[in-house]
Design an enzyme around this catalytic site. Structure first.
Site, PDB file in Angstrom:
ATOM      1  N   GLY A   1      34.349  39.803  42.678  1.00 19.18           N
ATOM      2  CA  GLY A   1      33.535  40.616  43.579  1.00 19.18           C
ATOM      3  C   GLY A   1      34.355  41.289  44.661  1.00 19.18           C
ATOM      4  O   GLY A   1      35.569  41.086  44.783  1.00 19.18           O
TER       5      GLY A   1
ATOM      6  N   GLY B   1      35.887  41.328  47.588  1.00 20.56           N
ATOM      7  CA  GLY B   1      36.285  40.332  48.570  1.00 20.56           C
ATOM      8  C   GLY B   1      36.666  40.900  49.918  1.00 20.56           C
ATOM      9  O   GLY B   1      36.713  40.181  50.915  1.00 20.56           O
TER      10      GLY B   1
ATOM     11  N   ASP C   1      40.866  36.680  53.745  1.00 19.74           N
ATOM     12  CA  ASP C   1      40.360  36.961  55.082  1.00 19.74           C
ATOM     13  C   ASP C   1      39.583  38.275  55.141  1.00 19.74           C
ATOM     14  O   ASP C   1      39.124  38.673  56.210  1.00 19.74           O
ATOM     15  CB  ASP C   1      41.507  36.986  56.103  1.00 19.74           C
ATOM     16  CG  ASP C   1      42.613  37.977  55.733  1.00 19.74           C
ATOM     17  OD1 ASP C   1      42.351  38.924  54.967  1.00 19.74           O
ATOM     18  OD2 ASP C   1      43.750  37.798  56.212  1.00 19.74           O
ATOM     19  N   GLY C   2      39.477  38.959  54.017  1.00 15.16           N
ATOM     20  CA  GLY C   2      38.701  40.189  53.978  1.00 15.16           C
ATOM     21  C   GLY C   2      39.413  41.407  54.527  1.00 15.16           C
ATOM     22  O   GLY C   2      38.830  42.489  54.592  1.00 15.16           O
TER      23      GLY C   2
ATOM     24  N   ARG D   1      38.171  54.670  50.482  1.00 20.62           N
ATOM     25  CA  ARG D   1      38.379  55.126  49.111  1.00 20.62           C
ATOM     26  C   ARG D   1      37.156  55.899  48.618  1.00 20.62           C
ATOM     27  O   ARG D   1      36.033  55.656  49.063  1.00 20.62           O
ATOM     28  CB  ARG D   1      38.636  53.936  48.173  1.00 20.62           C
ATOM     29  CG  ARG D   1      39.717  53.001  48.675  1.00 20.62           C
ATOM     30  CD  ARG D   1      40.189  52.064  47.594  1.00 20.62           C
ATOM     31  NE  ARG D   1      39.151  51.146  47.115  1.00 20.62           N
ATOM     32  CZ  ARG D   1      39.392  50.189  46.206  1.00 20.62           C
ATOM     33  NH1 ARG D   1      40.597  50.042  45.696  1.00 20.62           N
ATOM     34  NH2 ARG D   1      38.428  49.379  45.827  1.00 20.62           N
TER      35      ARG D   1
ATOM     36  N   ARG E   1      33.146  48.515  37.310  1.00 14.20           N
ATOM     37  CA  ARG E   1      34.353  48.229  36.529  1.00 14.20           C
ATOM     38  C   ARG E   1      34.010  47.376  35.308  1.00 14.20           C
ATOM     39  O   ARG E   1      32.881  46.897  35.174  1.00 14.20           O
ATOM     40  CB  ARG E   1      35.386  47.549  37.415  1.00 14.20           C
ATOM     41  CG  ARG E   1      34.812  46.353  38.143  1.00 14.20           C
ATOM     42  CD  ARG E   1      35.567  46.008  39.420  1.00 14.20           C
ATOM     43  NE  ARG E   1      35.440  46.993  40.479  1.00 14.20           N
ATOM     44  CZ  ARG E   1      36.422  47.278  41.341  1.00 14.20           C
ATOM     45  NH1 ARG E   1      37.577  46.649  41.255  1.00 14.20           N
ATOM     46  NH2 ARG E   1      36.248  48.177  42.283  1.00 14.20           N
TER      47      ARG E   1
ATOM     48  N   ASP F   1      38.900  43.405  35.967  1.00  7.71           N
ATOM     49  CA  ASP F   1      38.161  43.752  37.187  1.00  7.71           C
ATOM     50  C   ASP F   1      38.789  44.932  37.920  1.00  7.71           C
ATOM     51  O   ASP F   1      38.228  45.401  38.916  1.00  7.71           O
ATOM     52  CB  ASP F   1      38.068  42.543  38.126  1.00  7.71           C
ATOM     53  CG  ASP F   1      39.425  41.984  38.510  1.00  7.71           C
ATOM     54  OD1 ASP F   1      40.088  41.444  37.611  1.00  7.71           O
ATOM     55  OD2 ASP F   1      39.817  42.100  39.677  1.00  7.71           O
TER      56      ASP F   1
ATOM     57  N   ASP G   1      42.207  50.726  42.046  1.00  5.92           N
ATOM     58  CA  ASP G   1      42.794  49.537  42.658  1.00  5.92           C
ATOM     59  C   ASP G   1      44.320  49.547  42.608  1.00  5.92           C
ATOM     60  O   ASP G   1      44.948  48.907  41.761  1.00  5.92           O
ATOM     61  CB  ASP G   1      42.256  48.257  41.994  1.00  5.92           C
ATOM     62  CG  ASP G   1      40.784  48.036  42.305  1.00  5.92           C
ATOM     63  OD1 ASP G   1      40.311  48.545  43.336  1.00  5.92           O
ATOM     64  OD2 ASP G   1      40.103  47.375  41.510  1.00  5.92           O
TER      65      ASP G   1
END
Length: 492
Positions: free
Chosen positions: A82, A84, A116-117, A167, A174, A243, A253
Site C-alpha cells: 500500500g 506507505g 516513517d512516511g 507526482r 498497479r 507493486d 516509482d
C-alpha cells in the site's frame, strides 16, 4: 479537482490528510509538467502553491487518500503493502484527460509498516529529475511537478532532510492492486477494480468478447513495449516488483534506477539487489514474469486459463517487434534484413567486451561515414587520424570494432544509406544527454547545501536530450573516477 478512485468502496483505501512539512521551501519545479495542468512556474512559487506541494494544505475539491495494494517483491510474495508514504489528492481535468496528483513523502499512512512516511531530499530529487528526463526521451512515465523540502530530519543510513515530490499520472493503480484482492480471495473487489480501470482507461475493450482477457492482453503489450524502450536507452528500473508496475504501461516509482554507462548486460543498478534479479539483461524476462503475476490475479475474471495464456503470449512478440524497431532506428537502418539481429548481437558483444559507454557509442555512431574507410588495411594504417576515431576510441580493442564496423558499413551500403540523412535520423533517437548518476549526485549535494541552481540547470539539459547543446557539452562527458563509488539502493 475530483477523485475518481474515491468512488470505489472504502476498503480500497484510507482517507487521511497529509502530514504538514515543517517550514517548507521550494526545491524544484517542472515547467512542462506544470503546463499539463495549465499552470506556470510563477504560480508554483507562490506561498499557497508551496503549502499544497508540501502537504500543508490541499486544493479545493481534493479528497486525500492512500490506496491499499500488495505485490511480489524480488519474486517473493510480500503480502499487503500500500501507499506507505504517498497520498493521492485526486485528479485534475486537463485537455489530455484527467491526471491524478499524488504527494510522495507526505507522512504516515496505515500502510507505512515500519517506515516513517517520509521521503528524503536525495531520492526526491532523483525521482523528479528522472521522471522529467524520461518524458523528454519520449518514454511513457509518471511526471513530477515539483519538490518541496524541509530541514526536518529523517533517519536512513544517516540523518537526512525530508522532502515531498508531487507526482502526476493518469492513474497510480498497479499490478499489485489486483494481486491484493486475488490473494485475499475477494473476487467481488477484484471485479470492481477491473471494471473501474477498464471503463476509465480502456473503454474500447468493452467491445471484446472477453473484456478482462483483452485487458490483460493490452497491459501485457504495453508493458513489453515499455521495457523495450528502457533497453533502447540503457535505462534500468532497479526495483521491478509487481507493486511498482503501472497498469497503463508507464514507468512508475523511481527508486534505485540507473542509466547504463560502461556496457554490461549483467549490470545491477540497485545495491540492494544482491542476486541481480533486476539487472539490465533480466529486465525483459522480469517484465514478462510480472505480467504472468497479473494474469494469475485476473484469472477469476477471465475464466479460462487458455484465454489468459493467449493474452500473455503477446509479450514476446510485442517486445521483439518493438526492440527490433528501436534498435534499427538507433543504427540508422531504414529497412529490415534477416541478419540484422546477428549484426546487433555482434555489436553488443564487442561493446560489452570493451566496456564501451552505451550513450556515447550510439550518439557517436551517427557520425560514421559509409565510404570513409574502404578496407581493413587502410583502417589499420590510419591510426590516430582514423575517420571513425570519435566512436572507435571508445574501444580498447580497435580491431574488434573495425571488424564490426566493416559489417555495419556493408549493411548500410546494401540499402544505399546517405550519411547526412542517416545522422540526422540517428540523432533524433540516440540521446546525447541522460541522467547519469554522477550528474544527479552533483545536483543533490548542492541542494543539500540549499543551492538548487544545479537541479534547474540539469533539468534544462535533460529536457532536450537529443539536441547538441554545445554550451552544456560537459553534461555528456564520461563519468569521473569518483562516480564508480556511487551506490543507490532501496533505502529512500
Amino acid at each position: 479537482m475530483d477523485n475518481s478512485f474515491a468512488s470505489l468502496p472504502s476498503d480500497f483505501y484510507t482517507r487521511l490528510m497529509p502530514t504538514p512539512l515543517p517550514a517548507p521551501y521550494l526545491v524544484a519545479t517542472s515547467a512542462s509538467a506544470a503546463a499539463l495542468l495549465g499552470l506556470d512556474q510563477a504560480t508554483l512559487a507562490e506561498q499557497a502553491s508551496l503549502d499544497i506541494l508540501a502537504g500543508n494544505s490541499v486544493p479545493d475539491g481534493a479528497q486525500p487518500l492512500s490506496a491499499v495494494y500488495s505485490g511480489h517483491q524480488f519474486g517473493v510474495w510480500a503480502g499487503q503493502l500500500g501507499d506507505g508514504r504517498a497520498i493521492l489528492l485526486g485528479n485534475a481535468d486537463t485537455p489530455s484527460g484527467p491526471i491524478e496528483l499524488q504527494l510522495k513523502g507526505a507522512g504516515l499512512t496505515p500502510y507505512s509498516r515500519m517506515g516513517d512516511g517520509r521521503a528524503v531530499l536525495r531520492s526526491s530529487i532523483r525521482e523528479f529529475l528522472c521522471s522529467e528526463a524520461m518524458a523528454a526521451l519520449g518514454i511513457p512515465t509518471s511526471r513530477a511537478l515539483a519538490v518541496a523540502g524541509s530541514d526536518q530530519g529523517v533517519y536512513r543510513e544517516s540523518v537526512e532532510t525530508s522532502a515531498v515530490v508531487l507526482r502526476m499520472a493518469p492513474t497510480f493503480v498497479r499490478f499489485g492492486s489486483f494481486e491484493h484482492w486475488f490473494y485475499r480471495k475477494q473476487p467481488e473487489q477484484l471485479k470492481i477494480l477491473a471494471d473501474y480501470v477498464i471503463d476509465r482507461f480502456y473503454p474500447q475493450l468493452r467491445a471484446e468478447e472477453n473484456a478482462y482477457a483483452a485487458f490483460l492482453r493490452e497491459v501485457t503489450r504495453r508493458t513489453a513495449e515499455l521495457v523495450a524502450q528502457w533497453q533502447a536507452v540503457g535505462f534500468m528500473h532497479g526495483v521491478l516488483n509487481t507493486d511498482n508496475m503501472s497498469i497503463l504501461g508507464e514507468t512508475l516509482d523511481y527508486g534505485p534506477f540507473g542509466f547504463m554507462e560502461a556496457f554490461d548486460r549483467g549490470h545491477i543498478c540497485n545495491h540492494s539487489d544482491q542476486g541481480g534479479r533486476y539487472s539490465y539483461g533480466n529486465q525483459p524476462q522480469i517484465g514478462h514474469w510480472n505480467c504472468y503475476a497479473l494474469g494469475k490475479a485476473l484469472l477469476p475474471l477471465i475464466g479460462e486459463v487458455k484465454a489468459a495464456q493467449d493474452a500473455l503470449d503477446v509479450y514476446q512478440s510485442a517486445f521483439a517487434a518493438k526492440a527490433d524497431q528501436l534498435m534499427r532506428a538507433k543504427l540508422g537502418l531504414a529497412t529490415a534484413q534477416d541478419d540484422d539481429r546477428d549484426l546487433m548481437e555482434a555489436m553488443f558483444t564487442v561493446m560489452e567486451d570493451n566496456h564501451a559507454d552505451f550513450t556515447q557509442f550510439f550518439r557517436r555512431l551517427g557520425a560514421l561515414r559509409v565510404d570513409a574507410v574502404p578496407d581493413a588495411a587502410a583502417m589499420a594504417e590510419a591510426g590516430a587520424n582514423h575517420p571513425d576515431a570519435p566512436v572507435r576510441d571508445l574501444f580498447l580493442d580497435r580491431a574488434a570494432f573495425d571488424a564490426w564496423a566493416q559489417r555495419y558499413r556493408a549493411r548500410l551500403r546494401a540499402e544505399n544509406s546517405v550519411d547526412a540523412d542517416r545522422k540526422l535520423a540517428m540523432d533524433q533517437v540516440n540521446p546525447k544527454y541522460v541522467l547519469r548518476n554522477y550528474l544527479a549526485q552533483v545536483a543533490i549535494e548542492k541542494a543539500q547545501n540549499k543551492d538548487f541552481t544545479e537541479i534547474a540547470r540539469l533539468l534544462t539539459v535533460l529536457e532536450r536530450p537529443y539536441d547538441e547543446q554545445p554550451e552544456h557539452e560537459a553534461y555528456a562527458a564520461l563519468p569521473p573516477d569518483w562516480a564508480s563509488h556511487l551506490e543507490v539502493s532501496c533505502s529512500s
